[in-house]
Design a protein around this motif. Sequence first.
Motif, mmCIF file in Angstrom:
data_model
loop_
_atom_site.group_PDB
_atom_site.id
_atom_site.type_symbol
_atom_site.label_atom_id
_atom_site.label_comp_id
_atom_site.label_asym_id
_atom_site.label_seq_id
_atom_site.Cartn_x
_atom_site.Cartn_y
_atom_site.Cartn_z
ATOM 1 N N GLU A 26 145.662 -42.796 -82.494
ATOM 2 C CA GLU A 26 145.808 -42.224 -81.156
ATOM 3 C C GLU A 26 145.038 -43.070 -80.142
ATOM 4 N N ARG A 27 143.782 -43.347 -80.490
ATOM 5 C CA ARG A 27 142.939 -44.119 -79.587
ATOM 6 C C ARG A 27 142.042 -44.994 -80.456
ATOM 7 N N PRO A 28 142.536 -46.167 -80.831
ATOM 8 C CA PRO A 28 141.818 -46.996 -81.813
ATOM 9 C C PRO A 28 140.384 -47.292 -81.370
ATOM 10 N N ASP A 29 139.460 -47.064 -82.298
ATOM 11 C CA ASP A 29 138.066 -47.420 -82.043
ATOM 12 C C ASP A 29 137.682 -48.606 -82.934
ATOM 13 N N HIS A 30 136.430 -48.998 -82.811
ATOM 14 C CA HIS A 30 135.956 -50.174 -83.521
ATOM 15 C C HIS A 30 136.191 -50.067 -85.039
ATOM 16 N N ASP A 31 135.889 -48.900 -85.616
ATOM 17 C CA ASP A 31 136.084 -48.695 -87.063
ATOM 18 C C ASP A 31 137.531 -48.927 -87.482
ATOM 19 N N SER A 49 148.427 -48.203 -80.541
ATOM 20 C CA SER A 49 147.713 -47.099 -79.901
ATOM 21 C C SER A 49 148.740 -46.137 -79.332
ATOM 22 N N THR A 50 148.684 -44.878 -79.775
ATOM 23 C CA THR A 50 149.693 -43.924 -79.281
ATOM 24 C C THR A 50 149.283 -43.294 -77.958
ATOM 25 N N SER A 51 148.025 -43.502 -77.564
ATOM 26 C CA SER A 51 147.597 -42.992 -76.250
ATOM 27 C C SER A 51 147.679 -44.081 -75.196
ATOM 28 N N GLY A 52 147.944 -45.313 -75.626
ATOM 29 C CA GLY A 52 147.959 -46.434 -74.691
ATOM 30 C C GLY A 52 146.574 -46.929 -74.344
ATOM 31 N N THR A 53 145.581 -46.391 -75.060
ATOM 32 C CA THR A 53 144.185 -46.712 -74.764
ATOM 33 C C THR A 53 143.487 -47.174 -76.033
ATOM 34 N N ILE A 54 142.580 -48.122 -75.904
ATOM 35 C CA ILE A 54 141.692 -48.431 -77.015
ATOM 36 C C ILE A 54 140.272 -48.568 -76.457
ATOM 37 N N THR A 55 139.284 -48.401 -77.325
ATOM 38 C CA THR A 55 137.910 -48.468 -76.817
ATOM 39 C C THR A 55 137.537 -49.926 -76.555
ATOM 40 N N GLU A 56 136.524 -50.088 -75.723
ATOM 41 C CA GLU A 56 136.106 -51.430 -75.319
ATOM 42 C C GLU A 56 135.664 -52.258 -76.530
ATOM 43 N N ARG A 57 134.889 -51.647 -77.412
ATOM 44 C CA ARG A 57 134.416 -52.366 -78.605
ATOM 45 C C ARG A 57 135.582 -52.741 -79.508
ATOM 46 N N ALA A 58 136.551 -51.858 -79.584
ATOM 47 C CA ALA A 58 137.720 -52.139 -80.414
ATOM 48 C C ALA A 58 138.489 -53.327 -79.854
ATOM 49 N N GLU A 59 138.594 -53.365 -78.533
ATOM 50 C CA GLU A 59 139.322 -54.460 -77.897
ATOM 51 C C GLU A 59 138.616 -55.800 -78.161
ATOM 52 N N GLU A 60 137.295 -55.793 -78.014
ATOM 53 C CA GLU A 60 136.524 -57.011 -78.258
ATOM 54 C C GLU A 60 136.743 -57.532 -79.673
ATOM 55 N N ALA A 77 139.241 -56.822 -81.680
ATOM 56 C CA ALA A 77 140.640 -57.227 -81.848
ATOM 57 C C ALA A 77 140.859 -58.635 -81.319
ATOM 58 N N GLN A 78 140.247 -58.919 -80.168
ATOM 59 C CA GLN A 78 140.444 -60.243 -79.581
ATOM 60 C C GLN A 78 139.790 -61.345 -80.408
ATOM 61 N N THR A 79 138.571 -61.111 -80.869
ATOM 62 C CA THR A 79 137.886 -62.167 -81.624
ATOM 63 C C THR A 79 138.457 -62.347 -83.029
ATOM 64 N N HIS A 80 139.143 -61.320 -83.560
ATOM 65 C CA HIS A 80 139.683 -61.438 -84.914
ATOM 66 C C HIS A 80 141.204 -61.502 -84.945
ATOM 67 N N SER A 81 141.805 -61.768 -83.778
ATOM 68 C CA SER A 81 143.268 -61.898 -83.695
ATOM 69 C C SER A 81 144.027 -60.708 -84.266
ATOM 70 N N VAL A 82 143.556 -59.518 -83.942
ATOM 71 C CA VAL A 82 144.318 -58.321 -84.306
ATOM 72 C C VAL A 82 145.223 -57.995 -83.122
ATOM 73 N N GLY A 83 146.529 -57.934 -83.382
ATOM 74 C CA GLY A 83 147.461 -57.615 -82.307
ATOM 75 C C GLY A 83 147.357 -56.149 -81.912
ATOM 76 N N VAL A 84 147.372 -55.876 -80.610
ATOM 77 C CA VAL A 84 147.327 -54.485 -80.153
ATOM 78 C C VAL A 84 148.550 -54.209 -79.293
ATOM 79 N N VAL A 85 149.255 -53.134 -79.619
ATOM 80 C CA VAL A 85 150.378 -52.711 -78.781
ATOM 81 C C VAL A 85 150.243 -51.219 -78.511
ATOM 82 N N SER A 86 150.896 -50.753 -77.451
ATOM 83 C CA SER A 86 150.840 -49.322 -77.166
ATOM 84 C C SER A 86 152.226 -48.719 -77.339
ATOM 85 N N TYR A 87 152.218 -47.477 -77.824
ATOM 86 C CA TYR A 87 153.469 -46.751 -78.027
ATOM 87 C C TYR A 87 153.769 -45.946 -76.778
#
Length: 329
Positions: free
Chosen positions: A246-251, A271-282, A284-294
């Motif tokens: 729903e709202r991906p966090d760092h974990d 992310s089904t809410s279209g939102t992710i936490t700031e730490r999660a985004e950081e 994701a970016q440094t580890h090349s995890v793709g993020v999309v919103s539903y």
Amino acid sequence: MKRMATPGVLRLLEELADGTVEEFSPVITEDGGVSYPDVERHLDACDGDSYSVLESLAHREILYREFQEKAYVCPECGADGMTYTTICAECGSQNTIEQELLEHVECGGLAPEKQFQAADGEYVCPECELAVRPEQTEMLRQHVCQTCGASAAGSVGALQCRECASVYEPREAIEWVLYSYGFEQHGRQWLTTQLSARQALAEMLADRGFAVDTDTVVGNDGRERPVHLYGEEELLGDRVVGAVHERPDHDAVERLHEIAAAVDARSVLVSTSGTITERAEEFAQTHSVGVVSYQQDGTLQREYTTATRTERPSSVFERLTSSVRRQLN
Ligand SMILES: [Zn+2]
Ligand SMILES: [Zn+2]
Ligand SMILES: [Zn+2]
């Protein structure tokens, strides 16, 4: 408290949604713990115990929680359903009998009336051995212990195990407050959204030539790692591990990345809410995890908002979802 909707959590909620299970109801296990069998059998080792999972879902208002009963579990053998009894406060014996005793008010001597009666019809206190007149005594109802002889005005409440007969003071017995859990109205909709988002990702990958499995396990080193989605493309040997939150966090991002790295796959987070936490985004970016919103229209988009940075877009989104909820209710 874990906030992630793991594959196991989605499985158990699906069973609740399709009516296989009406409610998640508790049982007391052999070792005196509380368990929810309909939840337990869906969970993976990494999900934790059934009670914590349900509490977390209730906390997020996906499930309601309804009081069932209080259970008292025997600390000795783990059986539940202890029965009420009374015991002697001095020695703990249950063999106490309520009887009438005569008290010599002046000295406090206490004994059955018979022991006060002397041979000549006079009353003699068995404690201080003085002659007493009836008005110097008082009749009291007392609980007299047949084991140690102690007497008391009241008896002490206790709990006895039906299985092993052990007797405990109530505060020593293990008290469980048992709840059953079922869907909140919002919960049903929440599950539908999670499953639709997973399906959208599966279809998008299938369109690109991937063979896709949802709710599956990955790992070729003997360790099975549960994932929401795994896709493999034969020609180029491309592999993707997908997760929906729903709202991906760092974990959530970290776990996805670990699993993907272990099987040499790319990772995509929805992310089904279209939102992710700031730490999660950081992360994701440094580890090349793709993020999309539903999106509400069922599509996946690259745009998403970061929770702590953009207050306004997320509150607009919240308003949107709550108006959608009202229409559904
Ligand atoms: Zn017992
Ligand atoms: Zn006396
Ligand atoms: Zn006693």
